[in-house]
Write an enzyme that holds these catalytic residues in place. Structure first.
Site, PDB file in Angstrom:
ATOM      1  N   ASN A   1      48.285 -59.134  64.262  1.00 29.80           N
ATOM      2  CA  ASN A   1      48.330 -60.099  65.704  1.00 29.80           C
ATOM      3  C   ASN A   1      48.962 -59.311  66.787  1.00 29.80           C
ATOM      4  OD1 ASN A   1      50.536 -60.454  63.884  1.00 29.80           O
ATOM      5  ND2 ASN A   1      51.038 -62.370  64.596  1.00 29.80           N
TER       6      ASN A   1
ATOM      7  N   GLU B   1      50.538 -60.671  70.375  1.00 30.44           N
ATOM      8  CA  GLU B   1      50.565 -61.822  70.954  1.00 30.44           C
ATOM      9  C   GLU B   1      50.960 -61.596  72.565  1.00 30.44           C
ATOM     10  OE1 GLU B   1      54.053 -63.790  68.904  1.00 30.44           O
ATOM     11  OE2 GLU B   1      52.526 -64.356  67.417  1.00 30.44           O
TER      12      GLU B   1
ATOM     13  N   CYS C   1      44.807 -63.286  66.850  1.00 27.09           N
ATOM     14  CA  CYS C   1      45.160 -62.896  65.484  1.00 27.09           C
ATOM     15  C   CYS C   1      44.718 -61.658  64.975  1.00 27.09           C
ATOM     16  CB  CYS C   1      44.144 -64.084  64.611  1.00 27.09           C
ATOM     17  SG  CYS C   1      44.589 -65.863  64.876  1.00 27.09           S
TER      18      CYS C   1
ATOM     19  N   GLU D   1      43.137 -60.889  62.194  1.00 24.42           N
ATOM     20  CA  GLU D   1      41.652 -60.773  61.728  1.00 24.42           C
ATOM     21  C   GLU D   1      40.745 -60.449  62.883  1.00 24.42           C
ATOM     22  OE1 GLU D   1      43.998 -63.178  61.268  1.00 24.42           O
ATOM     23  OE2 GLU D   1      43.440 -64.401  59.679  1.00 24.42           O
TER      24      GLU D   1
ATOM     25  N   CYS E   1      43.172 -69.018  60.180  1.00 24.14           N
ATOM     26  CA  CYS E   1      42.851 -69.853  61.361  1.00 24.14           C
ATOM     27  C   CYS E   1      41.535 -70.252  61.647  1.00 24.14           C
ATOM     28  CB  CYS E   1      43.585 -69.873  62.583  1.00 24.14           C
ATOM     29  SG  CYS E   1      42.671 -68.531  63.686  1.00 24.14           S
TER      30      CYS E   1
ATOM     31  N   CYS F   1      39.125 -67.493  63.343  1.00 25.93           N
ATOM     32  CA  CYS F   1      39.155 -66.273  62.606  1.00 25.93           C
ATOM     33  C   CYS F   1      38.068 -66.488  61.576  1.00 25.93           C
ATOM     34  CB  CYS F   1      40.507 -65.851  62.088  1.00 25.93           C
ATOM     35  SG  CYS F   1      41.734 -65.016  63.073  1.00 25.93           S
TER      36      CYS F   1
HETATM   37  N1  THU Z   1      47.800 -65.623  63.211  1.00 29.33           N
HETATM   38  C1  THU Z   1      46.999 -64.765  62.613  1.00 29.33           C
HETATM   39  O1  THU Z   1      47.071 -63.350  63.069  1.00 29.33           O
HETATM   40  N2  THU Z   1      46.163 -65.102  61.699  1.00 29.33           N
HETATM   41  C2  THU Z   1      45.752 -66.352  61.253  1.00 29.33           C
HETATM   42  O2  THU Z   1      44.992 -66.750  60.432  1.00 29.33           O
HETATM   43  C3  THU Z   1      46.785 -67.256  61.483  1.00 29.33           C
HETATM   44  C4  THU Z   1      47.843 -66.965  62.725  1.00 29.33           C
HETATM   45  C5  THU Z   1      49.085 -65.411  64.111  1.00 29.33           C
HETATM   46  C6  THU Z   1      48.618 -65.861  65.410  1.00 29.33           C
HETATM   47  C7  THU Z   1      50.128 -65.816  65.955  1.00 29.33           C
HETATM   48  O3  THU Z   1      50.465 -64.631  66.672  1.00 29.33           O
HETATM   49  C8  THU Z   1      50.834 -66.044  64.747  1.00 29.33           C
HETATM   50  O4  THU Z   1      50.093 -65.799  63.667  1.00 29.33           O
HETATM   51  C9  THU Z   1      51.251 -67.488  64.652  1.00 29.33           C
HETATM   52  O5  THU Z   1      50.318 -68.506  64.752  1.00 29.33           O
END
Ligand code: THU
Length: 163
Positions: free
Chosen positions: A61, A63, A72, A74, A111, A114
Site C-alpha cells: 500500500n 498512502e 491498497c 493489491e 477491501c 481490491c
Molecule cells: N489496505 C490495503 O492495502 N489493502 C486492503 O485490502 C485493505 C486496506 C490499506 C489501505 C490503507 O493504506 C491501509 O490499508 C488502511 O486502510
C-alpha cells in the site's frame, strides 16, 4: 423463488501446512509489508502474485497526504502487473499485513475496490486467481478464485456492444 449462494474455501491453522509454493508466495507477501508507505494509517499491507511464468511480483500500500489518493497493496500490485506484464496471467495472489505495534495473526479481508480489481484481472486474463490471505502468523485462508470474494460482482459483460 429463494436461491442460495455458497462457495468453498480452505483454512489452515498456520502456514506450515501449505505447499512449498504457497508458503513461498505468502512469505513474499509478508516481506512486501516492509515496502509499504503507510505513515497515516500505520497499517502496512503486502501482496505477492505468482504469474503463470512462475515469476513472483510484489506490491504494497502506498498512502498519500491527501488520504483518498492512496492505493491498497493489491491494486498497486495488480496494476503494476497489468502494465509490466500485460500478457502474463496471475495464478495466485497472497496478501498479508503488519499493523505497527499490533498483532497480525488473522487473515486480512481485502477491501471492496481490491475485490473488484481482482475480478477485473480474472476477466482480463480469462483465468481464476487463487487468493491466499493471512497475517504475519496464524490462520491462513485460501480461496479458489477472487470472484468468490465478490459474489454478483460487476464483470463488465453488460457493457459489451455499447458505443
Ligand atoms: N489496505 C490495503 O492495502 N489493502 C486492503 O485490502 C485493505 C486496506 C490499506 C489501505 C490503507 O493504506 C491501509 O490499508 C488502511 O486502510
Amino acid at each position: 423463488m429463494l436461491k442460495k449462494f455458497e462457495f468453498e474455501y480452505e483454512t489452515f491453522a498456520d502456514a506450515s501446512a501449505l505447499s512449498k509454493a504457497d508458503q513461498d508466495l505468502l512469505e513474499a507477501a509478508r516481506k512486501a509489508t516492509a515496502t509499504a508507505f503507510a505513515p497515516y494509517s500505520n497499517f502496512k499491507v503486502g501482496a505477492a502474485a505468482k504469474l503463470n511464468s512462475g515469476e513472483i511480483i510484489i506490491g504494497s500500500n502506498q498512502e498519500s497526504a491527501s488520504y483518498p489518493v492512496g492505493i491498497c497493496a493489491e491494486r498497486t500490485l495488480l496494476n503494476s502487473i497489468g502494465s509490466q506484464y500485460p500478457s502474463a496471467s496471475i495464478q495466485t495472489l497472497a496478501v498479508s499485513y503488519e499493523p505497527v505495534g499490533k498483532a497480525s495473526n488473522e487473515p486480512l479481508s481485502p477491501c471492496g475496490m481490491c475485490r473488484q480489481s481482482i475480478l477485473d484481472f480474472e476477466n482480463r486474463y480469462q483465468a481464476p486467481i487463487r487468493v491466499i490471505l493471512a497475517g504475519l502468523e496464524g490462520e491462513v485462508m485460501i480461496f479458489k478464485s477472487g470472484s468468490d470474494l465478490l459474489p454478483f460482482g460487476f464483470n463488465g459483460s453488460i457493457l459489451k456492444g455499447l458505443k
